[in-house]
Every structure is written in C-alpha cells, then in structure tokens.
Write an enzyme that holds these catalytic residues in place. Sequence first.
Site: not given
Lengths: 637, 262
Positions: A42, A44, A46, A268, A286, A332, A402, A442
């Site tokens: 992966g 992304g 991370a 979300h 967002s 959320r 989400h 993030l």
Amino acid sequence: MAINLDSKIPSGPIESKWKNHKFNMKLVNPANKRKHSVIVVGTGLAGASAAASLGELGYKVKAFCVHESPRRAHSVAAQGGINAAKNYQNDGDSVYRLFYDTVKGGDFRAREANVHRLAEVSTAIIDTCVAQGVPFAREYGGLLSNRSFGGAQVSRTFYARGQTGQQLLLGAYSAMMRQVDLGQVELRTRREMLDLVIVDGKARGVSMRNLLTGEIESYEADAVVIATGGYSNVFYLSTNAMACAVTAAWKAHKKGALFANPCYTQIHPTCIPVHGENQSKLTLMSESLRNDGRVWVPKNKNDKRPPQDIPEGERDYYLERVYPSFGNLAPRDVASRQAKFRCDEGFGVGEGHAVYLDFKDAIQRYGEDKIAERYGNLFQMYDKITGENPYKMPMKIYPAPHYTMGGLWVDYNLMSTIPGLFVAGEANFSDHGANRLGASALMQGLADGYFVLPYTIGDYIANTKLEKVTTDNTAFKETKNEVETGINKLMNIKGNRTVESLHKELGRVMWDKCGMSRTREGLQEAAQKIAKIKQEFWNNVRIPGEVNYLNPELEKAGRVADFIELGELMCKDALEREESCGGHFREEHQENGEAKRNDDKFCHVAAWEWNGDNKPQTRHVEELKFENVKLATRSYK
Amino acid sequence: MSENKINLTLKVWRQKGQKDDGQFKEYHANDISTDASFLEMLDAVNEELISKGDDPIAFDHDCREGICGSCGFMIDGNAHGPQKSTTVCQLHMRHFKNGDSVTLEPWRASSFPVIKDLMVDRTAFDRIIRSGGYISVNTGNAQDGNALPIPKQDADEAFNAATCIGCGACVASCKNASAALFTSAKISHLGLLPQGQVEKDKRALRMVEQMDAEGFGACTSTGTCSASCPKDISLINIAKMNKDFLKASLTKKPEAHAGDGV
C-alpha cells in the site's frame, strides 16, 4: 492458541512515554541497515511515508500498490485538512488539548498512550510536509493558514484548498520516488497482496498477484508493513474508491493477526445523497464546509417548498439548537445521527433522505469570491454531480460510510499479533477509538509512516534473530499454491450472478442493519442474510475472462469474498458490544438520542481471532485505562 | 436531480493486449439514468456483457471523484469528453441526449501503450517524477513550518500547478503527444517555492531529459493540452519550464569532485 494482547505501552508519565521509548529502543547501525529489507504493502499516506522514511534510513524497501501509480492511492481524495497542535492561532491549542480532544472524540475507546504520541508528532508532520514543498494555504503575511474542524474549539487544521489529501500524498509519493531513484525502494505497481507468508512464526513475505499477467509472485523480507486502508466498501456504497478493500488485512487476519473493533465504522454526515440504482459510489463534501455552512431542515414535516421560499422562522438549524457550544461543528458520529433522526421523523428534504447545508449567510458575510477561494473545487464537484449550483441553492447532503476505525490489532509499536507484521494508517485500529475526528486520518497515516514505524521496525529487527529466507522456502511455495487454488475455485464456480450484484446485496444488508444505528434483532437478521449471500456467492458467482491475464472481475470477486466474511464479523462484534459509543450506536443503549456507553463492561478493545473457515471467531479483550482524560459522558452541548 | 432515462449507442475500441490488433465494436446502453456518471453507464453495459458471457470493457478508474487521475479516455475525440474541466468519472449523462452515438477510444500516444481496451500504461509519468520531481529532504530534517514565510501569491500559484492529477489527457490531446504540460506543472510547482530553489536547475535538466527519453513529442505551443486538462493546468507552466531548462543548460556547472580546488 493462547493470545496475550500486550499493548506494550511504555511506563512513565504520558508526556514522556514516547520520548523514553525512543531512547530505549535498540538501533540498527547504518552498515547493517542495508542488509535488512522491509515490504510495504500500500502506498497511500501511511505506506508511501513509511517506504520513503525507511529508505532514507538505509533499509532495502519493497513497495507494492494495486494502482498503476502510487499517486492514485485513495488518500489522494481526502479534502479538508490535517490537524496539528501548532497553536499558530494563539487560541489555546497544545499537544495536550489535541490529545484530549481526540480521546474524547473517540468516545473513550482509544489507547491514551497512542493518542498522545499522535498529538506529539503532529507538529513535525507539518514541518516535514512544508519542507517537501506541500503548498498549504497561506495568509497574506506568508504564514500558514488554519481552519476549524468538528469536535474541536480551536483552529488547528492545515489545508490546501479542498485537496489536502492530494497534496500530502504527492509529498509522500515524491519522497518515495526519490528513494526509488536512489535505489533504496523497489516499487512494483498493479500488484495485489493475496496472502502473508509466515516462516518460523514470523511474517517474512507476501504473495502478490500481478494484476496485468495474473502471475502469483513471492517476495521475502525481514518485516512486512500493511498499509492498505480501510474497509468502508463492505457497505458497497461508500466514499471509498472502487479498489479499496479489506483483502490484504483480511488475509493477514486469517494467518493469525487479530482484527480489532470491526464494528467501529464512521458514517460521514456530509455526502451527496444516493441518486439511483446505477450508482457505484458516494461522494463526500468535506467537513470543512461546516465552518461556513449551516445545516437545517424545514420545521414542518414534508415541506415541499424550494429552500429559498422557506422563511427563517420555519427552519430548524438543529445542530445549532441541540449543540449550542459546538453548533455545526459537532463531531461526525453526532452530526450523522442527528441528520438520520430528522429524516426518520419526516423532516428530510429532496427524496426524504437529505438535509440542507446552506452557505447563504457565509456568502453574504464574505462574498462569493472568498467562499470560492476556500471551497471552490468542492462547489464545482457538487455542481457536476447534482447539476445544482450551491452558490445559489443550499447543498443537499446525507450521511454515508466513509472511514473505519476498526482494523488489525496492533501494539504500541504498531506490530500485530504476528511478529514482524506491522500495520499502519487506516488499516490498523489504534488511535481513533469509536469515532475519528475530522482531519485526523491524514495526521495518523503520516505519523505512523514518517515518525513511528522507522523507529519501531528498527527495534524489532535489532531484537530479533532473523534467519536468511528466500522465496524457495517451502512456506512461500505452499502459500503460492493456496492462493492459486483459491483463485481457481472462484473461476470454476461459473454461476449466473455478477460480482457487482452480490456486492450490492451485501452492502444493502450492512447499511440497513449494521450502519448508522443497530439493534439486536437487526444484527441477528443480518447474520442470517449474510450467510445466504455467502452461499449464493460461492455457488453462483460468474467471473468472466482468464486467470492469467488482466481480469478486473476476478479482482473484485476476491475482494467481495473477503467483505462477506468481514461483514459477518462486523455484525457479530456489533452484537456483542452491548453499549453505544461513537459510531457504534445500539438503539437499546441511548439517552435522549445520545450514545450511552457501558464503561463497566465494555471499556476495552475487542480483538477477534480467526479459527478457520465457517468456524466462529474468538473474542479477546484488551482493557483500556484512562489515567489522564477522565472517563466521562461525552457532551458537545 | 430529476431522473430521466436515455439510450445510447457506443462505439468502443476493443483491444485484447498491447501486441494484439484492436477494432471498434458497437454496444447499446439502454435505460441509463441521466443522473448516472459516464463510468456508471459503462458499468451497466459491462454488467450486461458479463451476464451474456462476453468480455467486459476494460477501463481504468478508482476514486470516481476526479482526483486520483486513474480514469480517462477519448469520447468523440475529446479527452475526458465534452465537458470542460471534467474527468470522465465526473462527466454525467445529463450532458447526453437520447439516441446519441458516442465513440470511445484509449489515449493514443506511443509512450502510453495500450494494456487492454481503454486502459493504457502511463508509468512513464512516474519515471519523470522519479528523475527529480521532489525536494531532497529526509524525514526529521525540517525546521518549523512557519520559519519560512512564502508570499501567498507564490504559494497559490505553486498550488495551482500542483493540482495536476497525472491523468494523461494533455498527452492524448496533443498532436505531438508531448508531456510538456505534465512535466512543467511539477517543475513549476517546486520551482515557485523557496524550498525548491537549490535543485531548480538540476530538476529542470533531469526531468526534461527523462521526458524526452520516454519518447514524448516536442511541444509546439498549440495549447490543446491546457484546454483539455480537467484541472485547468496553465500553459504558462510550459513557458516556465522552458525558461528554467534554458537557463540551467547555459549555466550548468561541472560537478565538484574530490580533490577539486585542493
């Protein structure tokens, strides 16, 4: 199997745990680092940040992704921002406050020590990204700009318009490509991890399917990192990308890694509502929009007037009404539930499953230009998808799956219950408890990759006797055989149902029974329905094409097979957790519509152990201790 | 969002693999909701093909939000279709009329070989980034983020260049199959920032060299790339790249070696 869920939290006061631990960890000297290799699955936030940092340190890194390019990982789609306790706004922020907000936001179901470390390294993430050239938003004086996100009363979110994830990912991607250029990272794209290889009880390699040729390839290393994201696609319709899957994590789970808190999923609150049967995914708007947008529904049920014809006095700004101190920036889980309540009561707009997110006041206050500067790309995206102009009409929004807080269980060092298997980012379970705050994903992905794994993997390698292993080892051959057998089994079903139709069916059950609100009866019913879907899948799925060739349907089939098993476990986990906390809302356990925890019985992590096909999994428990943030009922009122 | 249904005729380029010959085949997309995206329309066509035992149409896609850059093919000769500033996953069927006939082809460029049907291999872009599309800073070396103020205008301009999604529409639209817009967007993003100054010359030289080595054509400034770009990356970036490249070529200093100057 006797399982010891030792979280390995270092002793000492919370502020010095990570500092002391860093000093106490063993080091690998630079000359020896080049003799060691690490697989990163992966790429992304991370994965790419881990691959880049480990490469910089001198390890030989083998990085893999399912995409054509690492730059396409779904971190790219994160919009709003990244939190950091910089206190640049002089509004009272601190590492401790970010730690406090995150523990509270997670409804007291995360490990304090992990969360504190996350808050500590948050500031260095921003510095690193700026140094890489990430073009964060700035003020006219040239300094970094911030905005607010849900569950916090300070402005600590750094952002790059509505494309923060893209910019951070491109930063991590370019750092990794630099290591590819330097020969430290070997990058292989269009590869999907289909199994973990274990030698002498340690994770020593992976089986990968080359998605272009169909070949099953074996790779060996001294440690393996899984950073393959979350599992929201179990709901079929979610904000995740089409290729997001649980497969890599699930294969590791079946090889012995415990899977923690699968029922903690984040719905979300602000997504574009479902439009019809053809729909393949949902699009997020967002959370940052709630800085300036006000959420409301008409005060009268089934009010069919267009929004501009509904006078102020006949609008219910329900978040501002119910949560006066956080208003539209309630977390959320809370905001989603409130939207569901309004719609269930008949106040929903549009087709009934939507509420308004209105920018009229903000546009009047700041002008259209300022709003466009802040959210231009999001408004444009909304316009493209719905054909409506949000500058003129309020957006219609509804909650959607989400993010998943659950994932593979890891200790403080981010190591799973399999020695040598580390898990980073959304794929692990560790930092967000039962609900993640906005702009914290993030932060966590990059914290794990840039600042945690480079230390803890070194410590593991320095402390572990690692025999030389090659892919000629029988364990690699056996794993490869198992993978090939599994693929042939799928291809030979030759039934009548498409993979997509079965995935949709699973998703509907999960959304109805294990979504925003759950009941005992509903979860039991879901278990029966999923068992039927599983049977139908294994008897009647149709996969066209060839094994040894590009075959997107075969890829999807493997992923859906894993989602079905995961769905079973999610329902089981949700059923056993007889309380409500964060995103896990059991209708039986509530107080005036708010989640009601049961700290006496459930102040713990539930980690599940695989016992073989069609056998019930065993539930293990890691007790959570709250020594710094006092266990209290979460209130945003 | 009022739902209407339309029927379309598709002419789709089918090609089994890089070395196989391709051809156009005709398909019918029936009862497509005008609220569906273009890719959701293709999903429906594929579901039908699979049910009939036929091979579904291969196309790259992932986020379906217009940001990952995976999707992209020619629709009636336009990269990503008729809507300006729109990736094909964000193109919705309300922009088509009942009875329309639509032609789909993969990106055409020798540096983007066809993998299957509408899928092409764009890894050349990764190799261009690899050859200098970064700032050489190791994790842990950074000073405080606010220690280096950057004028807002520069930061905004850098951001605009950095929003490139690497989809390849620029190359596919260019009569020379030039990758100048893609390459220049990265050179410009980093070159506009103070952090990017140290390696500015080397970056321009290496990235342009790699771009040429991949076989992309030369830029003749016709501007189709920018016009077809779903993220509106500006043509000015190419001018900046040319300036950086020229300056770097003229002022290139030999590398210092051990013993020099002793």
